[in-house]
Write a protein that holds these residues in place. Structure first.
Motif, PDB file in Angstrom:
ATOM      1  N   SER A   1       0.857  -1.187   0.000  1.00  0.00           N
ATOM      2  CA  SER A   1       0.000   0.000   0.000  1.00  0.00           C
ATOM      3  C   SER A   1       0.891   1.233   0.000  1.00  0.00           C
ATOM      4  CB  SER A   1      -0.923   0.026   1.223  1.00  0.00           C
ATOM      5  OG  SER A   1      -0.181   0.319   2.398  1.00  0.00           O
ATOM      6  N   LEU A   2       0.342   2.345  -0.464  1.00  0.00           N
ATOM      7  CA  LEU A   2       1.121   3.591  -0.453  1.00  0.00           C
ATOM      8  C   LEU A   2       1.406   4.036   0.976  1.00  0.00           C
ATOM      9  CD1 LEU A   2      -0.422   5.608  -3.410  1.00  0.00           C
ATOM     10  CD2 LEU A   2       1.832   4.518  -3.290  1.00  0.00           C
ATOM     11  N   ALA A   3       0.482   3.768   1.890  1.00  0.00           N
ATOM     12  CA  ALA A   3       0.709   4.139   3.289  1.00  0.00           C
ATOM     13  C   ALA A   3       1.898   3.383   3.861  1.00  0.00           C
ATOM     14  CB  ALA A   3      -0.548   3.869   4.121  1.00  0.00           C
ATOM     15  N   SER A   4       1.976   2.082   3.580  1.00  0.00           N
ATOM     16  CA  SER A   4       3.122   1.320   4.089  1.00  0.00           C
ATOM     17  C   SER A   4       4.404   1.736   3.387  1.00  0.00           C
ATOM     18  CB  SER A   4       2.885  -0.190   3.980  1.00  0.00           C
ATOM     19  OG  SER A   4       2.744  -0.603   2.648  1.00  0.00           O
ATOM     20  N   LEU A   5       4.322   2.028   2.100  1.00  0.00           N
ATOM     21  CA  LEU A   5       5.502   2.528   1.390  1.00  0.00           C
ATOM     22  C   LEU A   5       6.009   3.807   2.039  1.00  0.00           C
ATOM     23  CD1 LEU A   5       7.545   2.493  -0.933  1.00  0.00           C
ATOM     24  CD2 LEU A   5       5.804   3.620  -2.348  1.00  0.00           C
ATOM     25  N   LYS A   6       5.113   4.702   2.387  1.00  0.00           N
ATOM     26  CA  LYS A   6       5.493   5.980   3.014  1.00  0.00           C
ATOM     27  C   LYS A   6       6.177   5.742   4.364  1.00  0.00           C
ATOM     28  CE  LYS A   6       5.336  10.517   3.253  1.00  0.00           C
ATOM     29  NZ  LYS A   6       6.251  11.304   2.443  1.00  0.00           N
ATOM     30  N   VAL A   7       5.638   4.859   5.179  1.00  0.00           N
ATOM     31  CA  VAL A   7       6.225   4.570   6.491  1.00  0.00           C
ATOM     32  C   VAL A   7       7.641   4.015   6.321  1.00  0.00           C
ATOM     33  CG1 VAL A   7       6.082   3.058   8.511  1.00  0.00           C
ATOM     34  CG2 VAL A   7       4.058   4.284   7.732  1.00  0.00           C
ATOM     35  N   PHE A   8       7.795   3.046   5.438  1.00  0.00           N
ATOM     36  CA  PHE A   8       9.122   2.464   5.231  1.00  0.00           C
ATOM     37  C   PHE A   8      10.080   3.469   4.615  1.00  0.00           C
ATOM     38  CE2 PHE A   8       6.890  -1.524   5.939  1.00  0.00           C
ATOM     39  CZ  PHE A   8       7.831  -2.231   6.676  1.00  0.00           C
ATOM     40  N   HIS A   9       9.610   4.260   3.656  1.00  0.00           N
ATOM     41  CA  HIS A   9      10.473   5.281   3.040  1.00  0.00           C
ATOM     42  C   HIS A   9      10.930   6.293   4.092  1.00  0.00           C
ATOM     43  CE1 HIS A   9      11.700   8.624   0.416  1.00  0.00           C
ATOM     44  NE2 HIS A   9      11.972   7.671  -0.452  1.00  0.00           N
ATOM     45  N   ASN A  10      10.026   6.707   4.958  1.00  0.00           N
ATOM     46  CA  ASN A  10      10.383   7.660   6.017  1.00  0.00           C
ATOM     47  C   ASN A  10      11.397   7.087   7.000  1.00  0.00           C
ATOM     48  OD1 ASN A  10       8.684   9.570   4.932  1.00  0.00           O
ATOM     49  ND2 ASN A  10       7.055   9.262   6.420  1.00  0.00           N
ATOM     50  N   ASN A  11      11.485   5.760   7.052  1.00  0.00           N
ATOM     51  CA  ASN A  11      12.434   5.101   7.946  1.00  0.00           C
ATOM     52  C   ASN A  11      13.698   4.639   7.218  1.00  0.00           C
ATOM     53  OD1 ASN A  11      11.436   4.694  10.871  1.00  0.00           O
ATOM     54  ND2 ASN A  11       9.608   4.492   9.608  1.00  0.00           N
TER      55      ASN A  11
ATOM     56  N   SER B   1      16.339   2.447  -6.951  1.00  0.00           N
ATOM     57  CA  SER B   1      16.281   3.893  -6.697  1.00  0.00           C
ATOM     58  C   SER B   1      16.833   4.216  -5.317  1.00  0.00           C
ATOM     59  CB  SER B   1      14.843   4.398  -6.795  1.00  0.00           C
ATOM     60  OG  SER B   1      14.338   4.238  -8.082  1.00  0.00           O
ATOM     61  N   PRO B   2      18.096   3.897  -5.058  1.00  0.00           N
ATOM     62  CA  PRO B   2      18.640   4.086  -3.712  1.00  0.00           C
ATOM     63  C   PRO B   2      18.632   5.533  -3.227  1.00  0.00           C
ATOM     64  CG  PRO B   2      20.385   3.554  -5.255  1.00  0.00           C
ATOM     65  CD  PRO B   2      19.086   3.369  -5.982  1.00  0.00           C
ATOM     66  N   LYS B   3      18.660   6.481  -4.128  1.00  0.00           N
ATOM     67  CA  LYS B   3      18.618   7.902  -3.753  1.00  0.00           C
ATOM     68  C   LYS B   3      17.259   8.527  -4.061  1.00  0.00           C
ATOM     69  CE  LYS B   3      23.100   8.141  -2.882  1.00  0.00           C
ATOM     70  NZ  LYS B   3      23.527   7.887  -1.553  1.00  0.00           N
ATOM     71  N   GLY B   4      16.294   7.680  -4.467  1.00  0.00           N
ATOM     72  CA  GLY B   4      15.001   8.183  -4.911  1.00  0.00           C
ATOM     73  C   GLY B   4      14.157   8.784  -3.806  1.00  0.00           C
ATOM     74  N   ASP B   5      13.402   9.797  -4.176  1.00  0.00           N
ATOM     75  CA  ASP B   5      12.460  10.389  -3.228  1.00  0.00           C
ATOM     76  C   ASP B   5      11.169   9.571  -3.232  1.00  0.00           C
ATOM     77  OD1 ASP B   5      11.125  11.119  -5.579  1.00  0.00           O
ATOM     78  OD2 ASP B   5      11.447  13.258  -5.310  1.00  0.00           O
ATOM     79  N   PHE B   6      10.222   9.974  -2.413  1.00  0.00           N
ATOM     80  CA  PHE B   6       8.984   9.216  -2.287  1.00  0.00           C
ATOM     81  C   PHE B   6       8.222   9.155  -3.609  1.00  0.00           C
ATOM     82  CE2 PHE B   6       4.431   8.853  -1.152  1.00  0.00           C
ATOM     83  CZ  PHE B   6       4.476   7.561  -0.667  1.00  0.00           C
ATOM     84  N   GLU B   7       8.193  10.240  -4.353  1.00  0.00           N
ATOM     85  CA  GLU B   7       7.470  10.264  -5.631  1.00  0.00           C
ATOM     86  C   GLU B   7       8.044   9.243  -6.610  1.00  0.00           C
ATOM     87  OE1 GLU B   7       4.570  11.804  -6.308  1.00  0.00           O
ATOM     88  OE2 GLU B   7       4.649  12.383  -4.194  1.00  0.00           O
ATOM     89  N   GLU B   8       9.353   9.104  -6.641  1.00  0.00           N
ATOM     90  CA  GLU B   8       9.988   8.113  -7.508  1.00  0.00           C
ATOM     91  C   GLU B   8       9.618   6.702  -7.059  1.00  0.00           C
ATOM     92  OE1 GLU B   8      14.419   6.866  -9.067  1.00  0.00           O
ATOM     93  OE2 GLU B   8      14.099   8.880  -8.247  1.00  0.00           O
TER      94      GLU B   8
ATOM     95  N   HIS C   1       7.589   3.477  -8.998  1.00  0.00           N
ATOM     96  CA  HIS C   1       7.982   2.064  -9.014  1.00  0.00           C
ATOM     97  C   HIS C   1       6.856   1.179  -8.460  1.00  0.00           C
ATOM     98  CE1 HIS C   1      12.110   2.423 -10.321  1.00  0.00           C
ATOM     99  NE2 HIS C   1      12.357   3.324  -9.388  1.00  0.00           N
ATOM    100  N   PHE C   2       6.226   1.639  -7.382  1.00  0.00           N
ATOM    101  CA  PHE C   2       5.114   0.909  -6.763  1.00  0.00           C
ATOM    102  C   PHE C   2       3.993   0.683  -7.779  1.00  0.00           C
ATOM    103  CE2 PHE C   2       1.073   1.033  -4.414  1.00  0.00           C
ATOM    104  CZ  PHE C   2       1.261   0.012  -3.490  1.00  0.00           C
ATOM    105  N   HIS C   3       3.601   1.744  -8.466  1.00  0.00           N
ATOM    106  CA  HIS C   3       2.521   1.628  -9.460  1.00  0.00           C
ATOM    107  C   HIS C   3       2.955   0.784 -10.651  1.00  0.00           C
ATOM    108  CE1 HIS C   3      -0.314   4.119  -7.389  1.00  0.00           C
ATOM    109  NE2 HIS C   3       0.538   5.120  -7.320  1.00  0.00           N
ATOM    110  N   ASP C   4       4.209   0.911 -11.062  1.00  0.00           N
ATOM    111  CA  ASP C   4       4.733   0.111 -12.181  1.00  0.00           C
ATOM    112  C   ASP C   4       4.781  -1.374 -11.840  1.00  0.00           C
ATOM    113  OD1 ASP C   4       5.042   2.436 -13.650  1.00  0.00           O
ATOM    114  OD2 ASP C   4       7.229   2.516 -13.421  1.00  0.00           O
ATOM    115  N   ASN C   5       4.844  -1.691 -10.547  1.00  0.00           N
ATOM    116  CA  ASN C   5       4.876  -3.087 -10.084  1.00  0.00           C
ATOM    117  C   ASN C   5       3.507  -3.542  -9.586  1.00  0.00           C
ATOM    118  OD1 ASN C   5       7.703  -4.174 -10.237  1.00  0.00           O
ATOM    119  ND2 ASN C   5       8.083  -2.210  -9.252  1.00  0.00           N
TER     120      ASN C   5
END
Length: 84
Positions: free
Chosen positions: A35-45, A52-59, A63-67
């Motif tokens: 989910s985008l919510a879980s992606l956000k929590v993990f990205h924030n951590n 995309s090791p240097k990617g921001d949340f939008e990037e 990837h999330f939508h592409d997968n």
């Protein structure tokens, strides 16, 4: 470790607290977010998609939508170095 926050309890910081506790105990984690919510929590951590090791949340959202709404993220790269 497998966990999910029930729908009625989301948005209260529970997922963030669980991720922080898991990282404190297990320093080299990966996660499959669905989910985008879980992606956000993990990205924030500090978790990142290996492509995309240097990617921001939008990037990472792209990837999330592409997968088709699922994405692997990890705290460290293949050499054991934190992404953030």
């Amino acid at each position: 470790i497998d966990f999910h926050v029930p729908e009625g309890s989301r948005g209260k910081g529970i997922g963030d607290a669980l991720v922080k506790k898991a990282v404190a105990k297990h320093h080299d984690l990966g996660a499959q977010v669905s989910s985008l919510a879980s992606l956000k929590v993990f990205h924030n951590n500090g978790f990142r998609h290996p492509k995309s090791p240097k990617g921001d949340f939008e990037e990472h959202k792209k990837h999330f939508h592409d997968n088709w709404g699922s994405l692997f993220v990890a705290k460290k790269d293949e050499h054991g170095k934190d992404y953030t």
